[in-house]
Structure formats: C-alpha cells, structure tokens
Motif scaffolding. Structure first.
Motif, PDB file in Angstrom:
ATOM      1  N   GLN A 275      51.112  13.395 -94.975  1.00  0.00           N
ATOM      2  CA  GLN A 275      49.849  12.733 -94.631  1.00  0.00           C
ATOM      3  C   GLN A 275      50.016  11.234 -94.381  1.00  0.00           C
ATOM      4  O   GLN A 275      49.518  10.701 -93.387  1.00  0.00           O
ATOM      5  CB  GLN A 275      48.815  12.964 -95.735  1.00  0.00           C
ATOM      6  N   SER A 279      49.500   9.474 -90.799  1.00  0.00           N
ATOM      7  CA  SER A 279      48.431   8.473 -90.711  1.00  0.00           C
ATOM      8  C   SER A 279      48.964   7.154 -90.161  1.00  0.00           C
ATOM      9  O   SER A 279      48.306   6.506 -89.326  1.00  0.00           O
ATOM     10  CB  SER A 279      47.794   8.257 -92.088  1.00  0.00           C
ATOM     11  N   LYS A 283      47.912   5.318 -86.586  1.00  0.00           N
ATOM     12  CA  LYS A 283      47.459   3.921 -86.579  1.00  0.00           C
ATOM     13  C   LYS A 283      48.274   3.089 -85.594  1.00  0.00           C
ATOM     14  O   LYS A 283      47.735   2.241 -84.877  1.00  0.00           O
ATOM     15  CB  LYS A 283      47.551   3.341 -87.984  1.00  0.00           C
ATOM     16  N   ILE A 291      40.760  12.520 -90.381  1.00  0.00           N
ATOM     17  CA  ILE A 291      41.946  13.269 -90.808  1.00  0.00           C
ATOM     18  C   ILE A 291      41.574  14.259 -91.909  1.00  0.00           C
ATOM     19  O   ILE A 291      40.903  13.912 -92.879  1.00  0.00           O
ATOM     20  CB  ILE A 291      43.046  12.310 -91.300  1.00  0.00           C
TER      21      ILE A 291
END
Length: 294
Positions: A275, A279, A283, A291
């Motif tokens: 995760q 993530s 970004k 998410i």
C-alpha cells in the motif's frame, strides 16, 4: 568457520533464490522443476558457488543426488498428497545421516482469521495452519526448529532437522481453527457483499476503477466480485504480463505508467504490504485517486 553446503531446491522455477544462496554462501545447489531445461554444472559468482538445474520432479528416486539442505517454497500446497510427497523426500535422503529442510506455504490462518479470501485458488490442493504444518513434518521424523507466520502473516515459514522423533496420529488442539472455519462462510458472504457495494458506482459507469496486482489475489478478486464488471484494467509491474488479459473476466493488464493517461478515480490494492509503495508511486505521477485495500 564456514562449511560448504549441498543444497536442493524442489520447484525452483528460474532458480533465482537458489543461485543467490550458492553465490553468497559458496555452496553447490541442484534445482528441480518441470518447467526448466536441464543444464550442466555452472559456476555462480566468483566465490566458488555452483549450480545445476534439472527439468523434472524430485522424489524418492533421487537417492543418489547430493543434498543435505532441502528448500521448497510454495510447492507443497499444490501437491495432491502432501504426506506421500514428504515421505518421498525422506526416502531420498536415506543415505544421509541428517538433513535440513526449509518449506514455505500460504498461511491458512491469514485466509480464515485475517479474511484473506482472495488467496483461495483452485491450484491449491492443501491449506496449512501452523499446527497442521508442524504436525505433518513431525509425523515424518523432523524436529521443527521454527514455524513462523511471515510476510505480513500471509505465509508460513518452517525450518526443521531430520533428527527428531516422529509423532503418532493424535488429536491436535484445533479449537481456534474449527471456530474460524465455522465462521468463514458468513465472513466470506459479508466481505464479498461489501465489495459489490463499493463497486456499484463503477458498474454504473460513474467511476473509473482499476485493480493493482495481477497475481492470484487480483484474478480471484475480479472473478469473485460480479465478474469484475465495471473494471476494465488491472495494473502490474511485471513486464511479462503487460498487454495480456485476466483469466475468466478479461481485464487488460497494464503497467503503472498507463494510469497517468487513464486518470482512475479509485485504485484497489490487492496486497496490503504494498500500500505505501503504491501510494507513493501514484503521488509521484500526480494522481490522487481514492485508495482501497482488498
């Protein structure tokens, strides 16, 4: 001091792990897998390591093959009769005074206790808990040194020696496992129903949703949740998968770079261990989707 090891890996695939062990430890290793081509001994690295790959299966007929350390990762759960498989391994080492085994399998407790329902796939004939894994090896005379939940509790890692005492069949304390199995049907229905609700906007064409992770978890998720309707793409970093399609539901597999142009509204991450990494990648691409972790 350092002692040279003689290694065997059962189900070695491309033998990346075995090559690393032989290179770093100056060991000799033989890898068995029906998917590889047979090759002669070859040097690995500059420290005296050697490796040989053999196309085929490993069993009791391999008594003459040197190996006092046996490695078997993510193979046992695919074996129809794991007891017979382990018995053949023991027979193959009958000429050795002792040997060490390292086995790794999916953790059934993660599926039942932590609701990792996407790990249920047809290729898995057996599911092991720590208790059943230890019992299997003790039954064949192994002394289990460690049996741990690893990789975010998703796998079991067992290390054992052959100098233990075998166990007769006996009742194990499986109260927790029985309770989890009894609860699983309801848990499964609740989890799948919840995900169908989450994906309702995607099915209605209101949201662009992608799944990240085209491994067994992602494929199972898409096939279980209304056939993956409303989801057109699944993301994976493995270049060998890009441009191919998901078995059953047909979503096209794309690379992470595809998301820059696709601009998804939601991303469903199949493995919680990734995760943070995913993530960060989103970004960096200037994307801010909602998410979810499956």
């Amino acid at each position: 001091g350092w002692t040279k090891r003689s290694l065997i890996e059962i189900g070695c695939g491309k033998a990346d792990f075995l090559k690393m062990l032989c290179e770093l430890g100056r060991n000799e290793g033989i890898g068995f897998d029906p998917s590889i081509e047979s090759v002669d001994w070859q040097s690995i690295g500059d420290k005296g390591g050697k490796i040989k790959l053999v196309r085929g299966y490993f069993g009791k007929d391999k008594k003459g093959i040197p190996g006092d350390h046996l490695i078997c990762q993510h193979v046992l759960e695919h074996i129809e009769n794991p007891a017979a498989f382990l018995s053949d391994i023991v027979d193959s080492r009958s000429g050795y005074t002792s040997h060490i085994v390292y086995f790794e399998v999916p953790n059934a407790l993660y599926t039942l206790r932590d609701f990792g329902v996407w790990d249920i796939i047809y290729e898995h004939c057996s599911y092991f808990s720590p208790a059943s894994m230890q019992y299997l090896f003790k039954r064949f005379g192994y002394s289990v040194e460690t049996c741990e939940e690893v990789y975010g509790n998703q796998f079991l890692s067992l290390y054992a020696g052959s100098d233990g005492k075998g166990l007769e069949a006996s009742g194990e304390d499986t109260a927790e496992l029985i309770e989890l199995v009894d609860q699983f049907s309801q848990t499964f229905k609740e989890k799948t129903a919840r995900w169908k609700d989450v994906l309702a906007p995607a099915r209605a064409g209101e949201k662009k949703v992608v799944v990240w992770g085209a491994g067994s978890k992602g494929i199972t998720f898409l096939n279980m949740i209304t056939g993956g309707k409303g989801i057109d793409f699944i993301i994976d970093q493995n270049p060998a998968k890009i441009g191919k399609y998901v078995a059953g539901t047909g979503q096209q597999i794309e690379s992470p770079a595809f998301l820059s142009s696709y601009q998804p509204d939601q991303v469903i991450i199949m493995n919680p261990l990734y995760q943070k990494e995913i993530s960060r990648n989103l970004k960096k691409m200037g994307l801010t989707p909602e998410i979810f972790v499956a």
